[in-house]
Design a protein around this motif. Structure first.
Motif, PDB file in Angstrom:
ATOM      1  N   ILE A 134       5.521  10.694   4.239  1.00  0.00           N
ATOM      2  CA  ILE A 134       6.383   9.561   4.525  1.00  0.00           C
ATOM      3  C   ILE A 134       5.818   8.889   5.766  1.00  0.00           C
ATOM      4  CG2 ILE A 134       8.486  10.509   3.474  1.00  0.00           C
ATOM      5  CD1 ILE A 134       9.408  11.252   6.358  1.00  0.00           C
ATOM      6  N   GLY A 135       6.079   7.594   5.900  1.00  0.00           N
ATOM      7  CA  GLY A 135       5.597   6.870   7.071  1.00  0.00           C
ATOM      8  C   GLY A 135       6.423   5.623   7.289  1.00  0.00           C
ATOM      9  N   GLU A 136       6.752   5.371   8.536  1.00  0.00           N
ATOM     10  CA  GLU A 136       7.544   4.190   8.853  1.00  0.00           C
ATOM     11  C   GLU A 136       6.629   2.986   9.020  1.00  0.00           C
ATOM     12  OE1 GLU A 136      11.409   2.994  11.566  1.00  0.00           O
ATOM     13  OE2 GLU A 136      10.423   4.932  11.878  1.00  0.00           O
ATOM     14  N   TYR A 137       7.071   1.845   8.501  1.00  0.00           N
ATOM     15  CA  TYR A 137       6.312   0.605   8.654  1.00  0.00           C
ATOM     16  C   TYR A 137       7.201  -0.457   9.298  1.00  0.00           C
ATOM     17  CZ  TYR A 137       8.745  -1.736   4.789  1.00  0.00           C
ATOM     18  OH  TYR A 137       9.699  -2.329   3.993  1.00  0.00           O
ATOM     19  N   THR A 138       6.552  -1.400   9.962  1.00  0.00           N
ATOM     20  CA  THR A 138       7.225  -2.569  10.512  1.00  0.00           C
ATOM     21  C   THR A 138       6.374  -3.790  10.154  1.00  0.00           C
ATOM     22  OG1 THR A 138       6.077  -2.310  12.625  1.00  0.00           O
ATOM     23  CG2 THR A 138       8.266  -1.295  12.447  1.00  0.00           C
ATOM     24  N   SER A 139       6.957  -4.968  10.256  1.00  0.00           N
ATOM     25  CA  SER A 139       6.242  -6.174   9.845  1.00  0.00           C
ATOM     26  C   SER A 139       4.967  -6.410  10.664  1.00  0.00           C
ATOM     27  CB  SER A 139       7.159  -7.395   9.911  1.00  0.00           C
ATOM     28  OG  SER A 139       7.681  -7.541  11.211  1.00  0.00           O
ATOM     29  N   ASP A 140       4.953  -5.963  11.924  1.00  0.00           N
ATOM     30  CA  ASP A 140       3.749  -6.180  12.743  1.00  0.00           C
ATOM     31  C   ASP A 140       2.592  -5.261  12.346  1.00  0.00           C
ATOM     32  OD1 ASP A 140       5.244  -4.008  13.836  1.00  0.00           O
ATOM     33  OD2 ASP A 140       4.211  -4.220  15.748  1.00  0.00           O
ATOM     34  N   MET A 141       2.813  -4.312  11.450  1.00  0.00           N
ATOM     35  CA  MET A 141       1.746  -3.446  10.959  1.00  0.00           C
ATOM     36  C   MET A 141       0.998  -4.063   9.780  1.00  0.00           C
ATOM     37  SD  MET A 141       3.546   0.267  10.958  1.00  0.00           S
ATOM     38  CE  MET A 141       4.072   1.096  12.434  1.00  0.00           C
ATOM     39  N   LYS A 142       1.471  -5.198   9.285  1.00  0.00           N
ATOM     40  CA  LYS A 142       0.825  -5.867   8.144  1.00  0.00           C
ATOM     41  C   LYS A 142      -0.470  -6.521   8.621  1.00  0.00           C
ATOM     42  CE  LYS A 142       1.365  -7.489   3.811  1.00  0.00           C
ATOM     43  NZ  LYS A 142       1.297  -6.668   2.655  1.00  0.00           N
ATOM     44  N   VAL A 143      -1.616  -6.036   8.115  1.00  0.00           N
ATOM     45  CA  VAL A 143      -2.914  -6.550   8.559  1.00  0.00           C
ATOM     46  C   VAL A 143      -3.657  -7.318   7.471  1.00  0.00           C
ATOM     47  CG1 VAL A 143      -3.208  -4.818  10.380  1.00  0.00           C
ATOM     48  CG2 VAL A 143      -4.076  -4.355   8.064  1.00  0.00           C
ATOM     49  N   ASN A 144      -3.214  -7.176   6.219  1.00  0.00           N
ATOM     50  CA  ASN A 144      -3.790  -7.944   5.118  1.00  0.00           C
ATOM     51  C   ASN A 144      -2.808  -7.956   3.958  1.00  0.00           C
ATOM     52  OD1 ASN A 144      -4.470  -5.732   3.161  1.00  0.00           O
ATOM     53  ND2 ASN A 144      -5.857  -5.084   4.795  1.00  0.00           N
ATOM     54  N   GLU A 145      -3.183  -8.594   2.860  1.00  0.00           N
ATOM     55  CA  GLU A 145      -2.274  -8.743   1.720  1.00  0.00           C
ATOM     56  C   GLU A 145      -2.161  -7.487   0.858  1.00  0.00           C
ATOM     57  OE1 GLU A 145      -0.174 -11.333   1.196  1.00  0.00           O
ATOM     58  OE2 GLU A 145      -0.945 -11.847   3.186  1.00  0.00           O
ATOM     59  N   GLY A 146      -3.077  -6.532   1.033  1.00  0.00           N
ATOM     60  CA  GLY A 146      -3.068  -5.355   0.175  1.00  0.00           C
ATOM     61  C   GLY A 146      -3.569  -5.717  -1.210  1.00  0.00           C
ATOM     62  N   GLY A 147      -3.169  -4.955  -2.195  1.00  0.00           N
ATOM     63  CA  GLY A 147      -3.571  -5.233  -3.571  1.00  0.00           C
ATOM     64  C   GLY A 147      -4.721  -4.385  -4.077  1.00  0.00           C
ATOM     65  N   GLY A 148      -5.289  -3.555  -3.204  1.00  0.00           N
ATOM     66  CA  GLY A 148      -6.378  -2.680  -3.623  1.00  0.00           C
ATOM     67  C   GLY A 148      -7.742  -3.286  -3.354  1.00  0.00           C
ATOM     68  N   LEU A 149      -8.756  -2.519  -3.697  1.00  0.00           N
ATOM     69  CA  LEU A 149     -10.139  -2.947  -3.460  1.00  0.00           C
ATOM     70  C   LEU A 149     -10.682  -3.723  -4.652  1.00  0.00           C
ATOM     71  CD1 LEU A 149     -11.715   0.245  -1.839  1.00  0.00           C
ATOM     72  CD2 LEU A 149     -10.876  -1.822  -0.705  1.00  0.00           C
ATOM     73  N   GLU A 150     -11.185  -4.901  -4.379  1.00  0.00           N
ATOM     74  CA  GLU A 150     -11.777  -5.723  -5.431  1.00  0.00           C
ATOM     75  C   GLU A 150     -12.974  -5.007  -6.057  1.00  0.00           C
ATOM     76  OE1 GLU A 150     -13.742 -10.097  -5.684  1.00  0.00           O
ATOM     77  OE2 GLU A 150     -11.921  -9.906  -4.471  1.00  0.00           O
ATOM     78  N   ALA A 151     -13.756  -4.303  -5.241  1.00  0.00           N
ATOM     79  CA  ALA A 151     -14.936  -3.590  -5.741  1.00  0.00           C
ATOM     80  C   ALA A 151     -14.575  -2.515  -6.762  1.00  0.00           C
ATOM     81  CB  ALA A 151     -15.705  -2.966  -4.574  1.00  0.00           C
ATOM     82  N   GLU A 152     -13.341  -1.997  -6.683  1.00  0.00           N
ATOM     83  CA  GLU A 152     -12.867  -0.985  -7.635  1.00  0.00           C
ATOM     84  C   GLU A 152     -12.015  -1.611  -8.738  1.00  0.00           C
ATOM     85  OE1 GLU A 152     -10.991   2.209  -5.481  1.00  0.00           O
ATOM     86  OE2 GLU A 152     -12.789   2.607  -4.303  1.00  0.00           O
ATOM     87  N   HIS A 153     -11.959  -2.939  -8.772  1.00  0.00           N
ATOM     88  CA  HIS A 153     -11.195  -3.697  -9.766  1.00  0.00           C
ATOM     89  C   HIS A 153      -9.709  -3.327  -9.745  1.00  0.00           C
ATOM     90  CE1 HIS A 153     -15.036  -5.076 -11.211  1.00  0.00           C
ATOM     91  NE2 HIS A 153     -15.427  -3.829 -11.369  1.00  0.00           N
ATOM     92  N   GLU A 154      -9.216  -2.991  -8.560  1.00  0.00           N
ATOM     93  CA  GLU A 154      -7.796  -2.678  -8.439  1.00  0.00           C
ATOM     94  C   GLU A 154      -6.993  -3.978  -8.474  1.00  0.00           C
ATOM     95  OE1 GLU A 154      -7.409   1.424  -6.020  1.00  0.00           O
ATOM     96  OE2 GLU A 154      -8.056  -0.273  -4.784  1.00  0.00           O
ATOM     97  N   ASP A 155      -5.847  -3.920  -9.100  1.00  0.00           N
ATOM     98  CA  ASP A 155      -4.968  -5.078  -9.275  1.00  0.00           C
ATOM     99  C   ASP A 155      -3.549  -4.602  -8.993  1.00  0.00           C
ATOM    100  OD1 ASP A 155      -4.064  -7.616  -9.996  1.00  0.00           O
ATOM    101  OD2 ASP A 155      -3.938  -7.084 -12.120  1.00  0.00           O
ATOM    102  N   ILE A 156      -3.237  -4.471  -7.718  1.00  0.00           N
ATOM    103  CA  ILE A 156      -1.998  -3.823  -7.282  1.00  0.00           C
ATOM    104  C   ILE A 156      -1.044  -4.853  -6.682  1.00  0.00           C
ATOM    105  CG2 ILE A 156      -1.033  -2.103  -5.710  1.00  0.00           C
ATOM    106  CD1 ILE A 156      -3.816  -0.667  -5.917  1.00  0.00           C
ATOM    107  N   GLU A 157       0.180  -4.871  -7.193  1.00  0.00           N
ATOM    108  CA  GLU A 157       1.214  -5.755  -6.670  1.00  0.00           C
ATOM    109  C   GLU A 157       2.031  -4.975  -5.632  1.00  0.00           C
ATOM    110  OE1 GLU A 157       5.075  -8.312  -8.290  1.00  0.00           O
ATOM    111  OE2 GLU A 157       3.900  -7.102  -9.699  1.00  0.00           O
ATOM    112  N   VAL A 158       2.187  -5.541  -4.449  1.00  0.00           N
ATOM    113  CA  VAL A 158       2.958  -4.910  -3.372  1.00  0.00           C
ATOM    114  C   VAL A 158       4.408  -5.368  -3.479  1.00  0.00           C
ATOM    115  CG1 VAL A 158       3.164  -4.584  -0.879  1.00  0.00           C
ATOM    116  CG2 VAL A 158       0.899  -4.912  -1.914  1.00  0.00           C
TER     117      VAL A 158
END
Length: 193
Positions: A134-158
């Motif tokens: 488990i891990g606590e998050y806050t809005s200031d921890m958002k550093v990018n859009e996420g979604g996975g690695l393009e190189a691995e063809h990940e298509d992840i919706e946050v």
């Protein structure tokens, strides 16, 4: 291996594409003392880690939605699952793995995680051991859009859900990923939110 109830183990490689599939034949000593020969297929894909991200002040959690082919083959009509962020260790320690996966998949750079469980995923057929965090998050921890690695063809919706909404989804059977169920139940039992 320390078992005194296994002998004459023979391993036959069936496939080594992305991961390893072996057929293992062995002699097994039953509890009444009789030896029998058994054969099992065993899939080795390495160990993994999963995390439930939660925000105490907003009473929200972060989940992801992605396509899972095996679920499509077994009754999941569109093949998509809502689940916690997770990934394979890839020779990293579990904390390093889940920190990396969290940023790649969700876009949050967490600074502190807590391990709550360790369990075998499907011990009848897989070697995989899952490390649960488990891990606590806050809005200031958002550093990018996420979604996975393009190189691995990940298509992840946050996805960000209120904790109440996620619990409701769990009780309605809308969450079908066992890692997510385990971590949501942990959050309920320990009154995380």
């Amino acid at each position: 291996m320390k078992s005194t109830r296994i002998k004459n183990m023979k391993i036959e490689l069936l496939s080594k594409k992305a991961y390893t599939l072996n057929n293992i034949t062995f002699d097994y000593k039953l509890s009444k003392g009789k030896w029998v020969t058994q054969s099992r297929e065993c899939y080795d894909r390495g160990d993994g880690a999963a995390i439930l991200l939660y925000n105490k002040s907003k009473e929200t959690i972060i989940l992801v939605r992605q396509f899972r082919m095996p679920t499509l083959l077994n009754g999941n009509e569109d093949g998509f699952l809502v689940e916690v962020c997770a990934g394979l260790l890839d020779n990293q320690d579990p904390i390093a793995c889940i920190t990396r996966e969290t940023e790649e998949e969700t876009g949050y750079r967490v600074s502190h995680v807590k391990k709550v469980y360790e369990a075998y995923s499907s011990p009848g057929v897989m070697t995989e051991k899952m490390h649960f965090f488990i891990g606590e998050y806050t809005s200031d921890m958002k550093v990018n859009e996420g979604g996975g690695l393009e190189a691995e063809h990940e298509d992840i919706e946050v996805l960000e859900f209120s904790f109440k909404e996620a619990v409701s989804m769990l009780h309605k059977g809308e969450i079908k990923d066992s890692r997510t169920i385990v971590l949501l139940q942990y959050a309920i039992i320990h009154e995380l939110l």
